[in-house]
Scaffold this motif. Structure first.
Motif, PDB file in Angstrom:
ATOM      1  N   THR A  35       0.894  -1.350  -0.117  1.00  0.00           N
ATOM      2  CA  THR A  35       0.160  -0.441  -0.421  1.00  0.00           C
ATOM      3  C   THR A  35       0.624   1.202   0.238  1.00  0.00           C
ATOM      4  O   THR A  35       0.212   2.429  -0.976  1.00  0.00           O
ATOM      5  N   GLY A  36       2.039   0.942   0.317  1.00  0.00           N
ATOM      6  CA  GLY A  36       2.940   2.330   0.648  1.00  0.00           C
ATOM      7  C   GLY A  36       4.091   2.154  -0.502  1.00  0.00           C
ATOM      8  O   GLY A  36       3.999   1.922  -1.592  1.00  0.00           O
ATOM      9  N   SER A  37       4.747   3.288  -0.633  1.00  0.00           N
ATOM     10  CA  SER A  37       5.359   3.782  -2.000  1.00  0.00           C
ATOM     11  C   SER A  37       6.903   2.817  -1.581  1.00  0.00           C
ATOM     12  O   SER A  37       6.944   3.331  -0.670  1.00  0.00           O
ATOM     13  N   LEU A  38       6.723   2.771  -2.274  1.00  0.00           N
ATOM     14  CA  LEU A  38       8.144   2.167  -2.585  1.00  0.00           C
ATOM     15  C   LEU A  38       9.339   3.072  -2.882  1.00  0.00           C
ATOM     16  O   LEU A  38       9.014   3.091  -4.320  1.00  0.00           O
ATOM     17  N   ILE A  39      10.655   3.904  -2.534  1.00  0.00           N
ATOM     18  CA  ILE A  39      11.643   4.455  -3.651  1.00  0.00           C
ATOM     19  C   ILE A  39      12.569   3.208  -3.346  1.00  0.00           C
ATOM     20  O   ILE A  39      13.619   2.939  -2.643  1.00  0.00           O
ATOM     21  N   TRP A  40      13.110   2.660  -4.432  1.00  0.00           N
ATOM     22  CA  TRP A  40      14.292   2.094  -4.936  1.00  0.00           C
ATOM     23  C   TRP A  40      15.645   3.064  -5.535  1.00  0.00           C
ATOM     24  O   TRP A  40      15.026   3.983  -6.300  1.00  0.00           O
ATOM     25  N   LEU A  41      16.655   3.320  -4.834  1.00  0.00           N
ATOM     26  CA  LEU A  41      17.712   3.982  -5.217  1.00  0.00           C
ATOM     27  C   LEU A  41      19.069   2.943  -5.723  1.00  0.00           C
ATOM     28  O   LEU A  41      18.924   1.823  -4.452  1.00  0.00           O
ATOM     29  N   PRO A  42      19.611   2.694  -6.951  1.00  0.00           N
ATOM     30  CA  PRO A  42      20.458   2.129  -6.835  1.00  0.00           C
ATOM     31  C   PRO A  42      21.896   2.496  -5.650  1.00  0.00           C
ATOM     32  O   PRO A  42      21.667   3.392  -5.492  1.00  0.00           O
ATOM     33  N   THR A  43      22.611   1.183  -5.652  1.00  0.00           N
ATOM     34  CA  THR A  43      23.659   1.485  -4.638  1.00  0.00           C
ATOM     35  C   THR A  43      25.130   2.317  -5.150  1.00  0.00           C
ATOM     36  O   THR A  43      25.129   1.399  -6.161  1.00  0.00           O
ATOM     37  N   ILE A  44      25.668   3.091  -4.822  1.00  0.00           N
ATOM     38  CA  ILE A  44      26.412   4.013  -5.096  1.00  0.00           C
ATOM     39  C   ILE A  44      27.588   3.774  -4.091  1.00  0.00           C
ATOM     40  O   ILE A  44      27.767   3.610  -2.535  1.00  0.00           O
ATOM     41  N   PRO A  45      28.541   2.942  -4.306  1.00  0.00           N
ATOM     42  CA  PRO A  45      30.485   2.144  -3.842  1.00  0.00           C
ATOM     43  C   PRO A  45      30.195   3.710  -2.951  1.00  0.00           C
ATOM     44  O   PRO A  45      31.459   3.793  -3.356  1.00  0.00           O
ATOM     45  N   LEU A  46      30.803   4.349  -2.259  1.00  0.00           N
ATOM     46  CA  LEU A  46      30.158   5.235  -1.490  1.00  0.00           C
ATOM     47  C   LEU A  46      31.737   4.818  -0.514  1.00  0.00           C
ATOM     48  O   LEU A  46      32.836   5.835  -0.724  1.00  0.00           O
ATOM     49  N   GLN A  47      32.630   4.074  -0.304  1.00  0.00           N
ATOM     50  CA  GLN A  47      33.324   4.413   0.274  1.00  0.00           C
ATOM     51  C   GLN A  47      34.816   3.908  -0.480  1.00  0.00           C
ATOM     52  O   GLN A  47      35.739   4.306  -0.166  1.00  0.00           O
ATOM     53  N   GLN A  48      34.494   4.109  -1.611  1.00  0.00           N
ATOM     54  CA  GLN A  48      35.857   4.518  -2.766  1.00  0.00           C
ATOM     55  C   GLN A  48      35.347   5.268  -3.654  1.00  0.00           C
ATOM     56  O   GLN A  48      36.667   6.119  -3.856  1.00  0.00           O
ATOM     57  N   MET A  49      34.678   6.606  -2.331  1.00  0.00           N
ATOM     58  CA  MET A  49      35.142   7.850  -3.378  1.00  0.00           C
ATOM     59  C   MET A  49      35.453   9.574  -2.084  1.00  0.00           C
ATOM     60  O   MET A  49      35.499   8.263  -1.123  1.00  0.00           O
ATOM     61  N   ASP A  50      36.205  10.060  -2.442  1.00  0.00           N
ATOM     62  CA  ASP A  50      37.007  11.048  -1.547  1.00  0.00           C
ATOM     63  C   ASP A  50      35.852  11.120  -1.269  1.00  0.00           C
ATOM     64  O   ASP A  50      34.775  12.024  -1.429  1.00  0.00           O
ATOM     65  N   GLN A  51      36.305  12.549  -0.156  1.00  0.00           N
ATOM     66  CA  GLN A  51      34.725  12.587   0.842  1.00  0.00           C
ATOM     67  C   GLN A  51      34.363  13.908   0.304  1.00  0.00           C
ATOM     68  O   GLN A  51      32.847  13.806   0.148  1.00  0.00           O
ATOM     69  N   GLN A  52      35.263  14.729  -0.564  1.00  0.00           N
ATOM     70  CA  GLN A  52      34.008  15.818  -0.999  1.00  0.00           C
ATOM     71  C   GLN A  52      33.406  15.410  -2.042  1.00  0.00           C
ATOM     72  O   GLN A  52      31.895  15.788  -2.013  1.00  0.00           O
ATOM     73  N   TYR A  53      33.499  14.377  -2.671  1.00  0.00           N
ATOM     74  CA  TYR A  53      32.070  14.010  -4.423  1.00  0.00           C
ATOM     75  C   TYR A  53      31.634  12.851  -3.340  1.00  0.00           C
ATOM     76  O   TYR A  53      30.346  13.420  -3.785  1.00  0.00           O
ATOM     77  N   ARG A  54      32.191  12.022  -2.416  1.00  0.00           N
ATOM     78  CA  ARG A  54      31.169  11.413  -1.437  1.00  0.00           C
ATOM     79  C   ARG A  54      29.654  12.761  -1.113  1.00  0.00           C
ATOM     80  O   ARG A  54      28.291  11.956  -1.164  1.00  0.00           O
ATOM     81  N   ASN A  55      29.847  13.728  -0.287  1.00  0.00           N
ATOM     82  CA  ASN A  55      28.998  14.107   0.320  1.00  0.00           C
ATOM     83  C   ASN A  55      28.572  15.367  -1.036  1.00  0.00           C
ATOM     84  O   ASN A  55      27.409  15.011  -0.625  1.00  0.00           O
ATOM     85  N   THR A  56      28.894  15.491  -2.784  1.00  0.00           N
ATOM     86  CA  THR A  56      28.178  16.156  -3.511  1.00  0.00           C
ATOM     87  C   THR A  56      27.623  14.677  -4.077  1.00  0.00           C
ATOM     88  O   THR A  56      25.628  15.031  -4.274  1.00  0.00           O
ATOM     89  N   ILE A  57      27.545  13.783  -3.930  1.00  0.00           N
ATOM     90  CA  ILE A  57      26.551  12.255  -4.616  1.00  0.00           C
ATOM     91  C   ILE A  57      25.591  12.172  -3.736  1.00  0.00           C
ATOM     92  O   ILE A  57      23.954  12.511  -4.134  1.00  0.00           O
ATOM     93  N   LEU A  58      26.101  12.425  -2.512  1.00  0.00           N
ATOM     94  CA  LEU A  58      24.522  12.132  -1.170  1.00  0.00           C
ATOM     95  C   LEU A  58      23.623  13.074  -1.090  1.00  0.00           C
ATOM     96  O   LEU A  58      22.724  13.132  -1.214  1.00  0.00           O
ATOM     97  N   LYS A  59      24.232  14.223  -1.185  1.00  0.00           N
ATOM     98  CA  LYS A  59      23.652  16.033  -1.635  1.00  0.00           C
ATOM     99  C   LYS A  59      22.300  16.053  -2.388  1.00  0.00           C
ATOM    100  O   LYS A  59      21.246  16.354  -2.438  1.00  0.00           O
ATOM    101  N   ASP A  60      22.983  15.429  -3.959  1.00  0.00           N
ATOM    102  CA  ASP A  60      21.966  15.152  -5.042  1.00  0.00           C
ATOM    103  C   ASP A  60      20.956  14.081  -4.648  1.00  0.00           C
ATOM    104  O   ASP A  60      19.844  14.086  -5.125  1.00  0.00           O
TER     105      ASP A  60
END
Length: 154
Positions: A112-137
């Motif tokens: 009944t509820g809404s499902l939001i599916w997001l593909p996993t982004i492997p964050l551990q291999q990114m530098d912190q600034q790029y990781r933050n940008t991806i998460l913000k987007d």
């Protein structure tokens, strides 16, 4: 609001304004999928924390629905549907599930509820600034989805 005693006190005082409950879906596997499921959980958890921060006072972010990937999918679905019935009985207008496990897309129509599916982004291999940008987007996209959902019903 987070699933903490302090935030639940706030929820109890403002219950009539909190119409949305969000349940992250976290898969667990201890076989060859162990790293993949850990990445899914990590990614969805990071997004959930940010989403709760954005909509504090409008939604309750539950701690998550953990399930074994090795368990029969129908049994897991039935467990989730029990949760969903409880949410609806308690008056939540909007139930949202967030996951990176694509298996939920196969049973989305049964929810009944809404499902939001997001593909996993492997964050551990990114530098912190790029990781933050991806998460913000990603958060900006989620914010848009929630706002559209609320505008369509209200």
């Amino acid at each position: 609001m987070k699933w903490t005693s302090e935030d639940i006190d706030m929820y109890i005082k403002a219950k009539e304004y909190v119409d949305t409950i969000v349940l992250p879906l976290y898969p667990v596997a201890l076989d060859e999928q162990i790293k993949k499921t850990a990445e899914m959980t990590e990614f969805i958890n990071l997004l959930s924390v940010q989403l709760e921060r954005q909509f504090r006072g409008r939604l309750i972010m539950l701690p998550g629905f953990n399930y074994l990937k090795s368990t029969d999918g129908d049994a897991t679905l039935q467990d989730l549907l029990k949760w969903e019935r409880e949410f609806m009985a308690k008056g939540f207008k909007h139930i949202v599930y967030i996951t990176s496990d694509s298996d939920w897309k196969l049973v989305e129509a049964k929810l009944t509820g809404s499902l939001i599916w997001l593909p996993t982004i492997p964050l551990q291999q990114m530098d912190q600034q790029y990781r933050n940008t991806i998460l913000k987007d990603q958060i900006q996209q989620l914010i848009s989805l929630f706002v559209q959902k609320w505008e369509n019903i209200e």
